[in-house]
Design a protein around this motif. Structure first.
Motif, PDB file in Angstrom:
ATOM      1  N   GLY A 101       0.766  -1.129   0.022  1.00  0.00           N
ATOM      2  CA  GLY A 101       0.100   0.152  -0.142  1.00  0.00           C
ATOM      3  C   GLY A 101       0.789   1.214   0.068  1.00  0.00           C
ATOM      4  O   GLY A 101       2.179   1.211   0.163  1.00  0.00           O
ATOM      5  N   PHE A 102       0.291   2.515  -0.148  1.00  0.00           N
ATOM      6  CA  PHE A 102       0.718   3.541  -0.306  1.00  0.00           C
ATOM      7  C   PHE A 102       0.004   4.769   0.636  1.00  0.00           C
ATOM      8  O   PHE A 102      -1.305   4.627   0.656  1.00  0.00           O
ATOM      9  CB  PHE A 102       1.045   4.180  -1.443  1.00  0.00           C
ATOM     10  CG  PHE A 102      -0.067   4.346  -2.352  1.00  0.00           C
ATOM     11  CD1 PHE A 102      -0.725   5.658  -2.638  1.00  0.00           C
ATOM     12  CD2 PHE A 102      -0.587   3.138  -3.293  1.00  0.00           C
ATOM     13  CE1 PHE A 102      -1.712   5.720  -3.102  1.00  0.00           C
ATOM     14  CE2 PHE A 102      -1.845   3.591  -3.820  1.00  0.00           C
ATOM     15  CZ  PHE A 102      -2.422   4.707  -3.971  1.00  0.00           C
ATOM     16  N   ARG A 103       0.842   5.839   1.130  1.00  0.00           N
ATOM     17  CA  ARG A 103       0.003   6.908   1.537  1.00  0.00           C
ATOM     18  C   ARG A 103       0.785   8.074   1.245  1.00  0.00           C
ATOM     19  O   ARG A 103       1.790   8.304   0.836  1.00  0.00           O
ATOM     20  CB  ARG A 103       0.244   6.690   3.121  1.00  0.00           C
ATOM     21  CG  ARG A 103      -0.615   5.711   3.830  1.00  0.00           C
ATOM     22  CD  ARG A 103      -1.957   5.792   3.882  1.00  0.00           C
ATOM     23  NE  ARG A 103      -2.767   4.732   4.658  1.00  0.00           N
ATOM     24  CZ  ARG A 103      -3.096   3.421   4.002  1.00  0.00           C
ATOM     25  NH1 ARG A 103      -2.841   3.372   2.951  1.00  0.00           N
ATOM     26  NH2 ARG A 103      -3.626   2.609   4.987  1.00  0.00           N
ATOM     27  N   HIS A 104      -0.140   9.296   0.962  1.00  0.00           N
ATOM     28  CA  HIS A 104       0.486  10.899   1.030  1.00  0.00           C
ATOM     29  C   HIS A 104      -0.048  11.508   2.102  1.00  0.00           C
ATOM     30  O   HIS A 104      -1.191  11.194   2.338  1.00  0.00           O
ATOM     31  CB  HIS A 104      -0.207  10.976  -0.392  1.00  0.00           C
ATOM     32  CG  HIS A 104       0.625  10.712  -1.414  1.00  0.00           C
ATOM     33  ND1 HIS A 104       0.242   9.354  -2.153  1.00  0.00           N
ATOM     34  CD2 HIS A 104       1.293  11.196  -2.721  1.00  0.00           C
ATOM     35  CE1 HIS A 104       1.028   8.972  -3.089  1.00  0.00           C
ATOM     36  NE2 HIS A 104       1.687  10.136  -3.491  1.00  0.00           N
ATOM     37  N   VAL A 105       0.848  12.074   2.603  1.00  0.00           N
ATOM     38  CA  VAL A 105       0.744  12.888   3.789  1.00  0.00           C
ATOM     39  C   VAL A 105       0.841  14.529   3.331  1.00  0.00           C
ATOM     40  O   VAL A 105       1.936  14.917   2.924  1.00  0.00           O
ATOM     41  CB  VAL A 105       1.674  12.370   4.909  1.00  0.00           C
ATOM     42  CG1 VAL A 105       1.217  13.543   6.379  1.00  0.00           C
ATOM     43  CG2 VAL A 105       1.794  11.125   5.137  1.00  0.00           C
ATOM     44  N   PHE A 106      -0.187  15.204   3.331  1.00  0.00           N
ATOM     45  CA  PHE A 106      -0.286  16.553   3.078  1.00  0.00           C
ATOM     46  C   PHE A 106      -0.511  17.295   4.479  1.00  0.00           C
ATOM     47  O   PHE A 106      -1.641  17.565   4.574  1.00  0.00           O
ATOM     48  CB  PHE A 106      -1.507  16.716   2.010  1.00  0.00           C
ATOM     49  CG  PHE A 106      -1.339  18.083   1.083  1.00  0.00           C
ATOM     50  CD1 PHE A 106      -1.256  19.424   1.827  1.00  0.00           C
ATOM     51  CD2 PHE A 106      -1.091  18.023  -0.331  1.00  0.00           C
ATOM     52  CE1 PHE A 106      -1.104  20.550   1.284  1.00  0.00           C
ATOM     53  CE2 PHE A 106      -0.759  19.098  -0.959  1.00  0.00           C
ATOM     54  CZ  PHE A 106      -0.811  20.306  -0.511  1.00  0.00           C
ATOM     55  N   SER A 107       0.512  17.755   4.944  1.00  0.00           N
ATOM     56  CA  SER A 107       0.594  18.463   6.178  1.00  0.00           C
ATOM     57  C   SER A 107       1.831  19.288   6.302  1.00  0.00           C
ATOM     58  O   SER A 107       2.823  19.032   5.786  1.00  0.00           O
ATOM     59  CB  SER A 107       0.351  17.540   7.566  1.00  0.00           C
ATOM     60  OG  SER A 107       1.551  16.629   7.515  1.00  0.00           O
ATOM     61  N   ALA A 108       1.655  20.584   7.057  1.00  0.00           N
ATOM     62  CA  ALA A 108       2.782  21.161   7.574  1.00  0.00           C
ATOM     63  C   ALA A 108       3.919  20.132   8.165  1.00  0.00           C
ATOM     64  O   ALA A 108       4.981  20.527   8.046  1.00  0.00           O
ATOM     65  CB  ALA A 108       2.528  22.350   8.335  1.00  0.00           C
ATOM     66  N   GLU A 109       3.432  19.353   9.072  1.00  0.00           N
ATOM     67  CA  GLU A 109       4.402  18.299   9.853  1.00  0.00           C
ATOM     68  C   GLU A 109       5.162  17.646   8.724  1.00  0.00           C
ATOM     69  O   GLU A 109       6.404  17.076   9.210  1.00  0.00           O
ATOM     70  CB  GLU A 109       3.729  17.658  10.617  1.00  0.00           C
ATOM     71  CG  GLU A 109       2.829  18.142  11.716  1.00  0.00           C
ATOM     72  CD  GLU A 109       1.685  19.093  11.446  1.00  0.00           C
ATOM     73  OE1 GLU A 109       1.417  20.007  12.290  1.00  0.00           O
ATOM     74  OE2 GLU A 109       1.125  18.760  10.290  1.00  0.00           O
ATOM     75  N   ALA A 110       4.688  17.124   7.548  1.00  0.00           N
ATOM     76  CA  ALA A 110       5.489  16.283   6.613  1.00  0.00           C
ATOM     77  C   ALA A 110       6.197  17.045   5.425  1.00  0.00           C
ATOM     78  O   ALA A 110       6.214  16.523   4.252  1.00  0.00           O
ATOM     79  CB  ALA A 110       4.418  15.441   6.189  1.00  0.00           C
TER      80      ALA A 110
END
Length: 368
Positions: free
Chosen positions: A239-248
Motif C-alpha cells: 500500500g501507499f500513503r500521501h501525507v499533505f501537512s505542515a508536519e510532513a
C-alpha cells in the motif's frame, strides 16, 4: 463547435471544483496511526552530486529533528562529486550523536545509474527497517520522521510527504504555487486509492517493500527513480500513503532559471510516460484547457472566453489557498494572475523543449 468547446470547458471547471471540494474537505484522508513504540531506528538516505552549497542546510535541518539522535542513521552518498561535497558534509555533522557516514560511490550496480545507483548503495549500507529518502537541496521540519512514520501502517510500503518550493523572488513563488497545486491534485487522486507517483525528496520506503522490488539495481533504469520504485512496490502488493501537512512538508530550493526549470520538467515527463494509459489520457484532457479556451475566443469572441478564464482563476485560487493552508503556508493572492501567464508559458515551452530539447541532462550527466 462553440457548444462543444463550452461543454468541455465547463466539465473541466466542474472537475476542478469537485477536486477542490474533496481536497478542502479532506474526503478519503487516511487517519494517522500511532508512531511505533518503542521508537524504531531509521535510516535517512541522501544522494549528493556537486552539492557543497546546498548540503549543509539540509544536514542542519536533520540535526534539529524531534527524534532521538541515537535512533538516526544518516547516510550521504557522494556521487563522484568534483567539489567539496564530502568535506562539507563531514564538517556539518561533527559531533552528531547518531550514526553518520559519507559513502563514496565509484561503481554502478546492476541496472542502476545516477541517483538510483547512489540509493542502491546507500540501501545496502542501511541497517534499519525504514528508509527516509530526501535530497541535498531540501530543508526538513522537526516533525518529519514522526509525521511519515505515523502513516506506515502494516502493509504500507511507501509514504510520501509534500514538497514546497520557497524563495524570495516572484519566479520562485510561482514555482511554489505550481508545486502545491499539482500535489493537491495528486492528493485527491491518491486518497481514492489510485497510485499516481511519489516524491523522491520526501519519501519513506520500508525495507520490506524495497527488498521486495529487488532494489534499484534490479529495476529498469529511469531518470524518475522515485516513481519507478513506487510503481514497483505497488505492483508487489504494498500500500501507499500521501501525507499533505505542515508536519510532513519539505522545503526545496527553487530552480534558479527558466532553462533549469524546463530541464527539470523534461525529466519529470519521463515519469508521466510510464503512467497507466487511463491516467495519461486524463492528464492530456486536463492540459487541454488553454487550447480549448483559445478556440472558444476565436469561435465565440472574447467575452465568453474571459468569463471561463475568470472562473478558472477563482476555482484554482481556492484550491491553491487550501493547499497552502494545509501546508502551513500563506498564498500570495496577487500572484494568481501572473501564475496564469507562468503556466501558459511553461506549457508551450515544455512542448517545444520536448520536441527539440535533446537528451535529458541531470546533475551534469546526459540520459538519452
Amino acid at each position: 463547435m462553440t457548444g462543444f468547446l463550452l461543454t468541455f470547458l465547463l466539465l473541466w471547471l466542474l472537475s476542478m471544483a469537485y477536486a477542490t471540494w474533496r481536497f478542502a474537505a479532506r474526503r478519503g484522508a487516511h487517519p494517522a496511526q500511532p508512531v511505533p513504540q518503542p521508537l524504531p531506528r531509521v535510516s535517512i538516505l541522501i544522494a549528493a552530486r556537486h552539492e557543497e552549497a546546498a548540503l549543509p542546510r539540509c544536514l542542519a535541518s536533520l540535526r534539529q529533528l524531534a527524534y532521538p539522535a541515537e535512533l538516526l542513521e544518516i547516510l550521504v552518498g557522494d556521487d563522484a562529486s568534483t567539489d567539496r561535497t564530502a568535506a562539507v558534509a563531514e564538517a556539518a555533522m561533527q559531533g552528531f550523536a547518531g550514526r553518520f557516514q559519507v559513502i563514496l560511490i565509484t561503481e554502478n550496480w546492476g541496472e542502476a545509474r545516477g541517483k538510483a545507483n547512489v540509493l542502491a548503495h546507500l540501501a545496502r549500507h542501511a541497517t534499519t527497517d525504514y528508509f527516509f529518502i530526501t535530497d541535498a537541496d531540501i530543508h526538513l521540519p522537526k516533525t518529519w520522521i514522526p509525521a511519515l512514520l505515523a502513516q506506515a501502517a502494516p502493509g504500507v510500503g511507501t509514504v510520501t510527504g509534500i514538497t514546497a518550493v520557497r524563495g524570495p523572488r516572484w519566479f520562485h513563488q510561482l514555482q511554489g504555487i505550481d508545486w502545491l497545486l499539482s500535489l493537491s491534485l495528486v492528493q485527491v487522486v491518491s486518497e481514492q486509492g489510485r497510485p499516481v507517483t511519489a516524491m523522491g525528496n520526501n519519501m519513506l520506503v520500508t525495507r520490506a517493500a524495497y527488498e521486495a522490488t529487488g532494489g534499484y539495481e534490479a529495476l529498469p533504469f529511469s531518470v524518475t527513480e522515485d516513481f519507478a520504485l513506487f510503481q514497483a512496490a505497488v505492483a508487489r502488493g504494498f500500500g501507499f500513503r500521501h501525507v499533505f501537512s505542515a508536519e510532513a512538508r519539505a522545503d526545496s530550493l527553487p530552480m534558479p532559471t527558466w532553462a533549469a526549470l524546463l530541464k527539470q520538467r523534461r525529466r519529470w515527463l519521463r515519469g508521466v510516460e510510464a503512467l497507466p494509459l487511463k491516467l495519461r489520457l486524463q492528464l492530456l484532457v486536463f492540459s487541454g484547457f488553454w487550447p480549448a479556451l483559445a478556440a472558444l475566443a476565436w469561435a465565440a469572441g472574447a467575452g465568453p472566453a474571459l468569463a471561463v478564464w475568470a472562473a478558472k482563476v477563482l476555482v484554482q485560487g481556492v484550491m491553491a489557498h487550501a493547499g497552502h493552508r494545509r501546508a502551513g503556508l500563506q498564498l500570495h493572492w496577487e500572484l494568481l494572475l501572473p501564475f496564469e501567464l507562468y503556466t501558459l508559458a511553461l506549457t508551450f515551452s515544455i512542448v517545444w523543449f520536448q520536441l527539440f530539447g535533446g537528451a535529458v541532462v541531470w546533475k551534469g550527466r546526459r540520459y538519452e
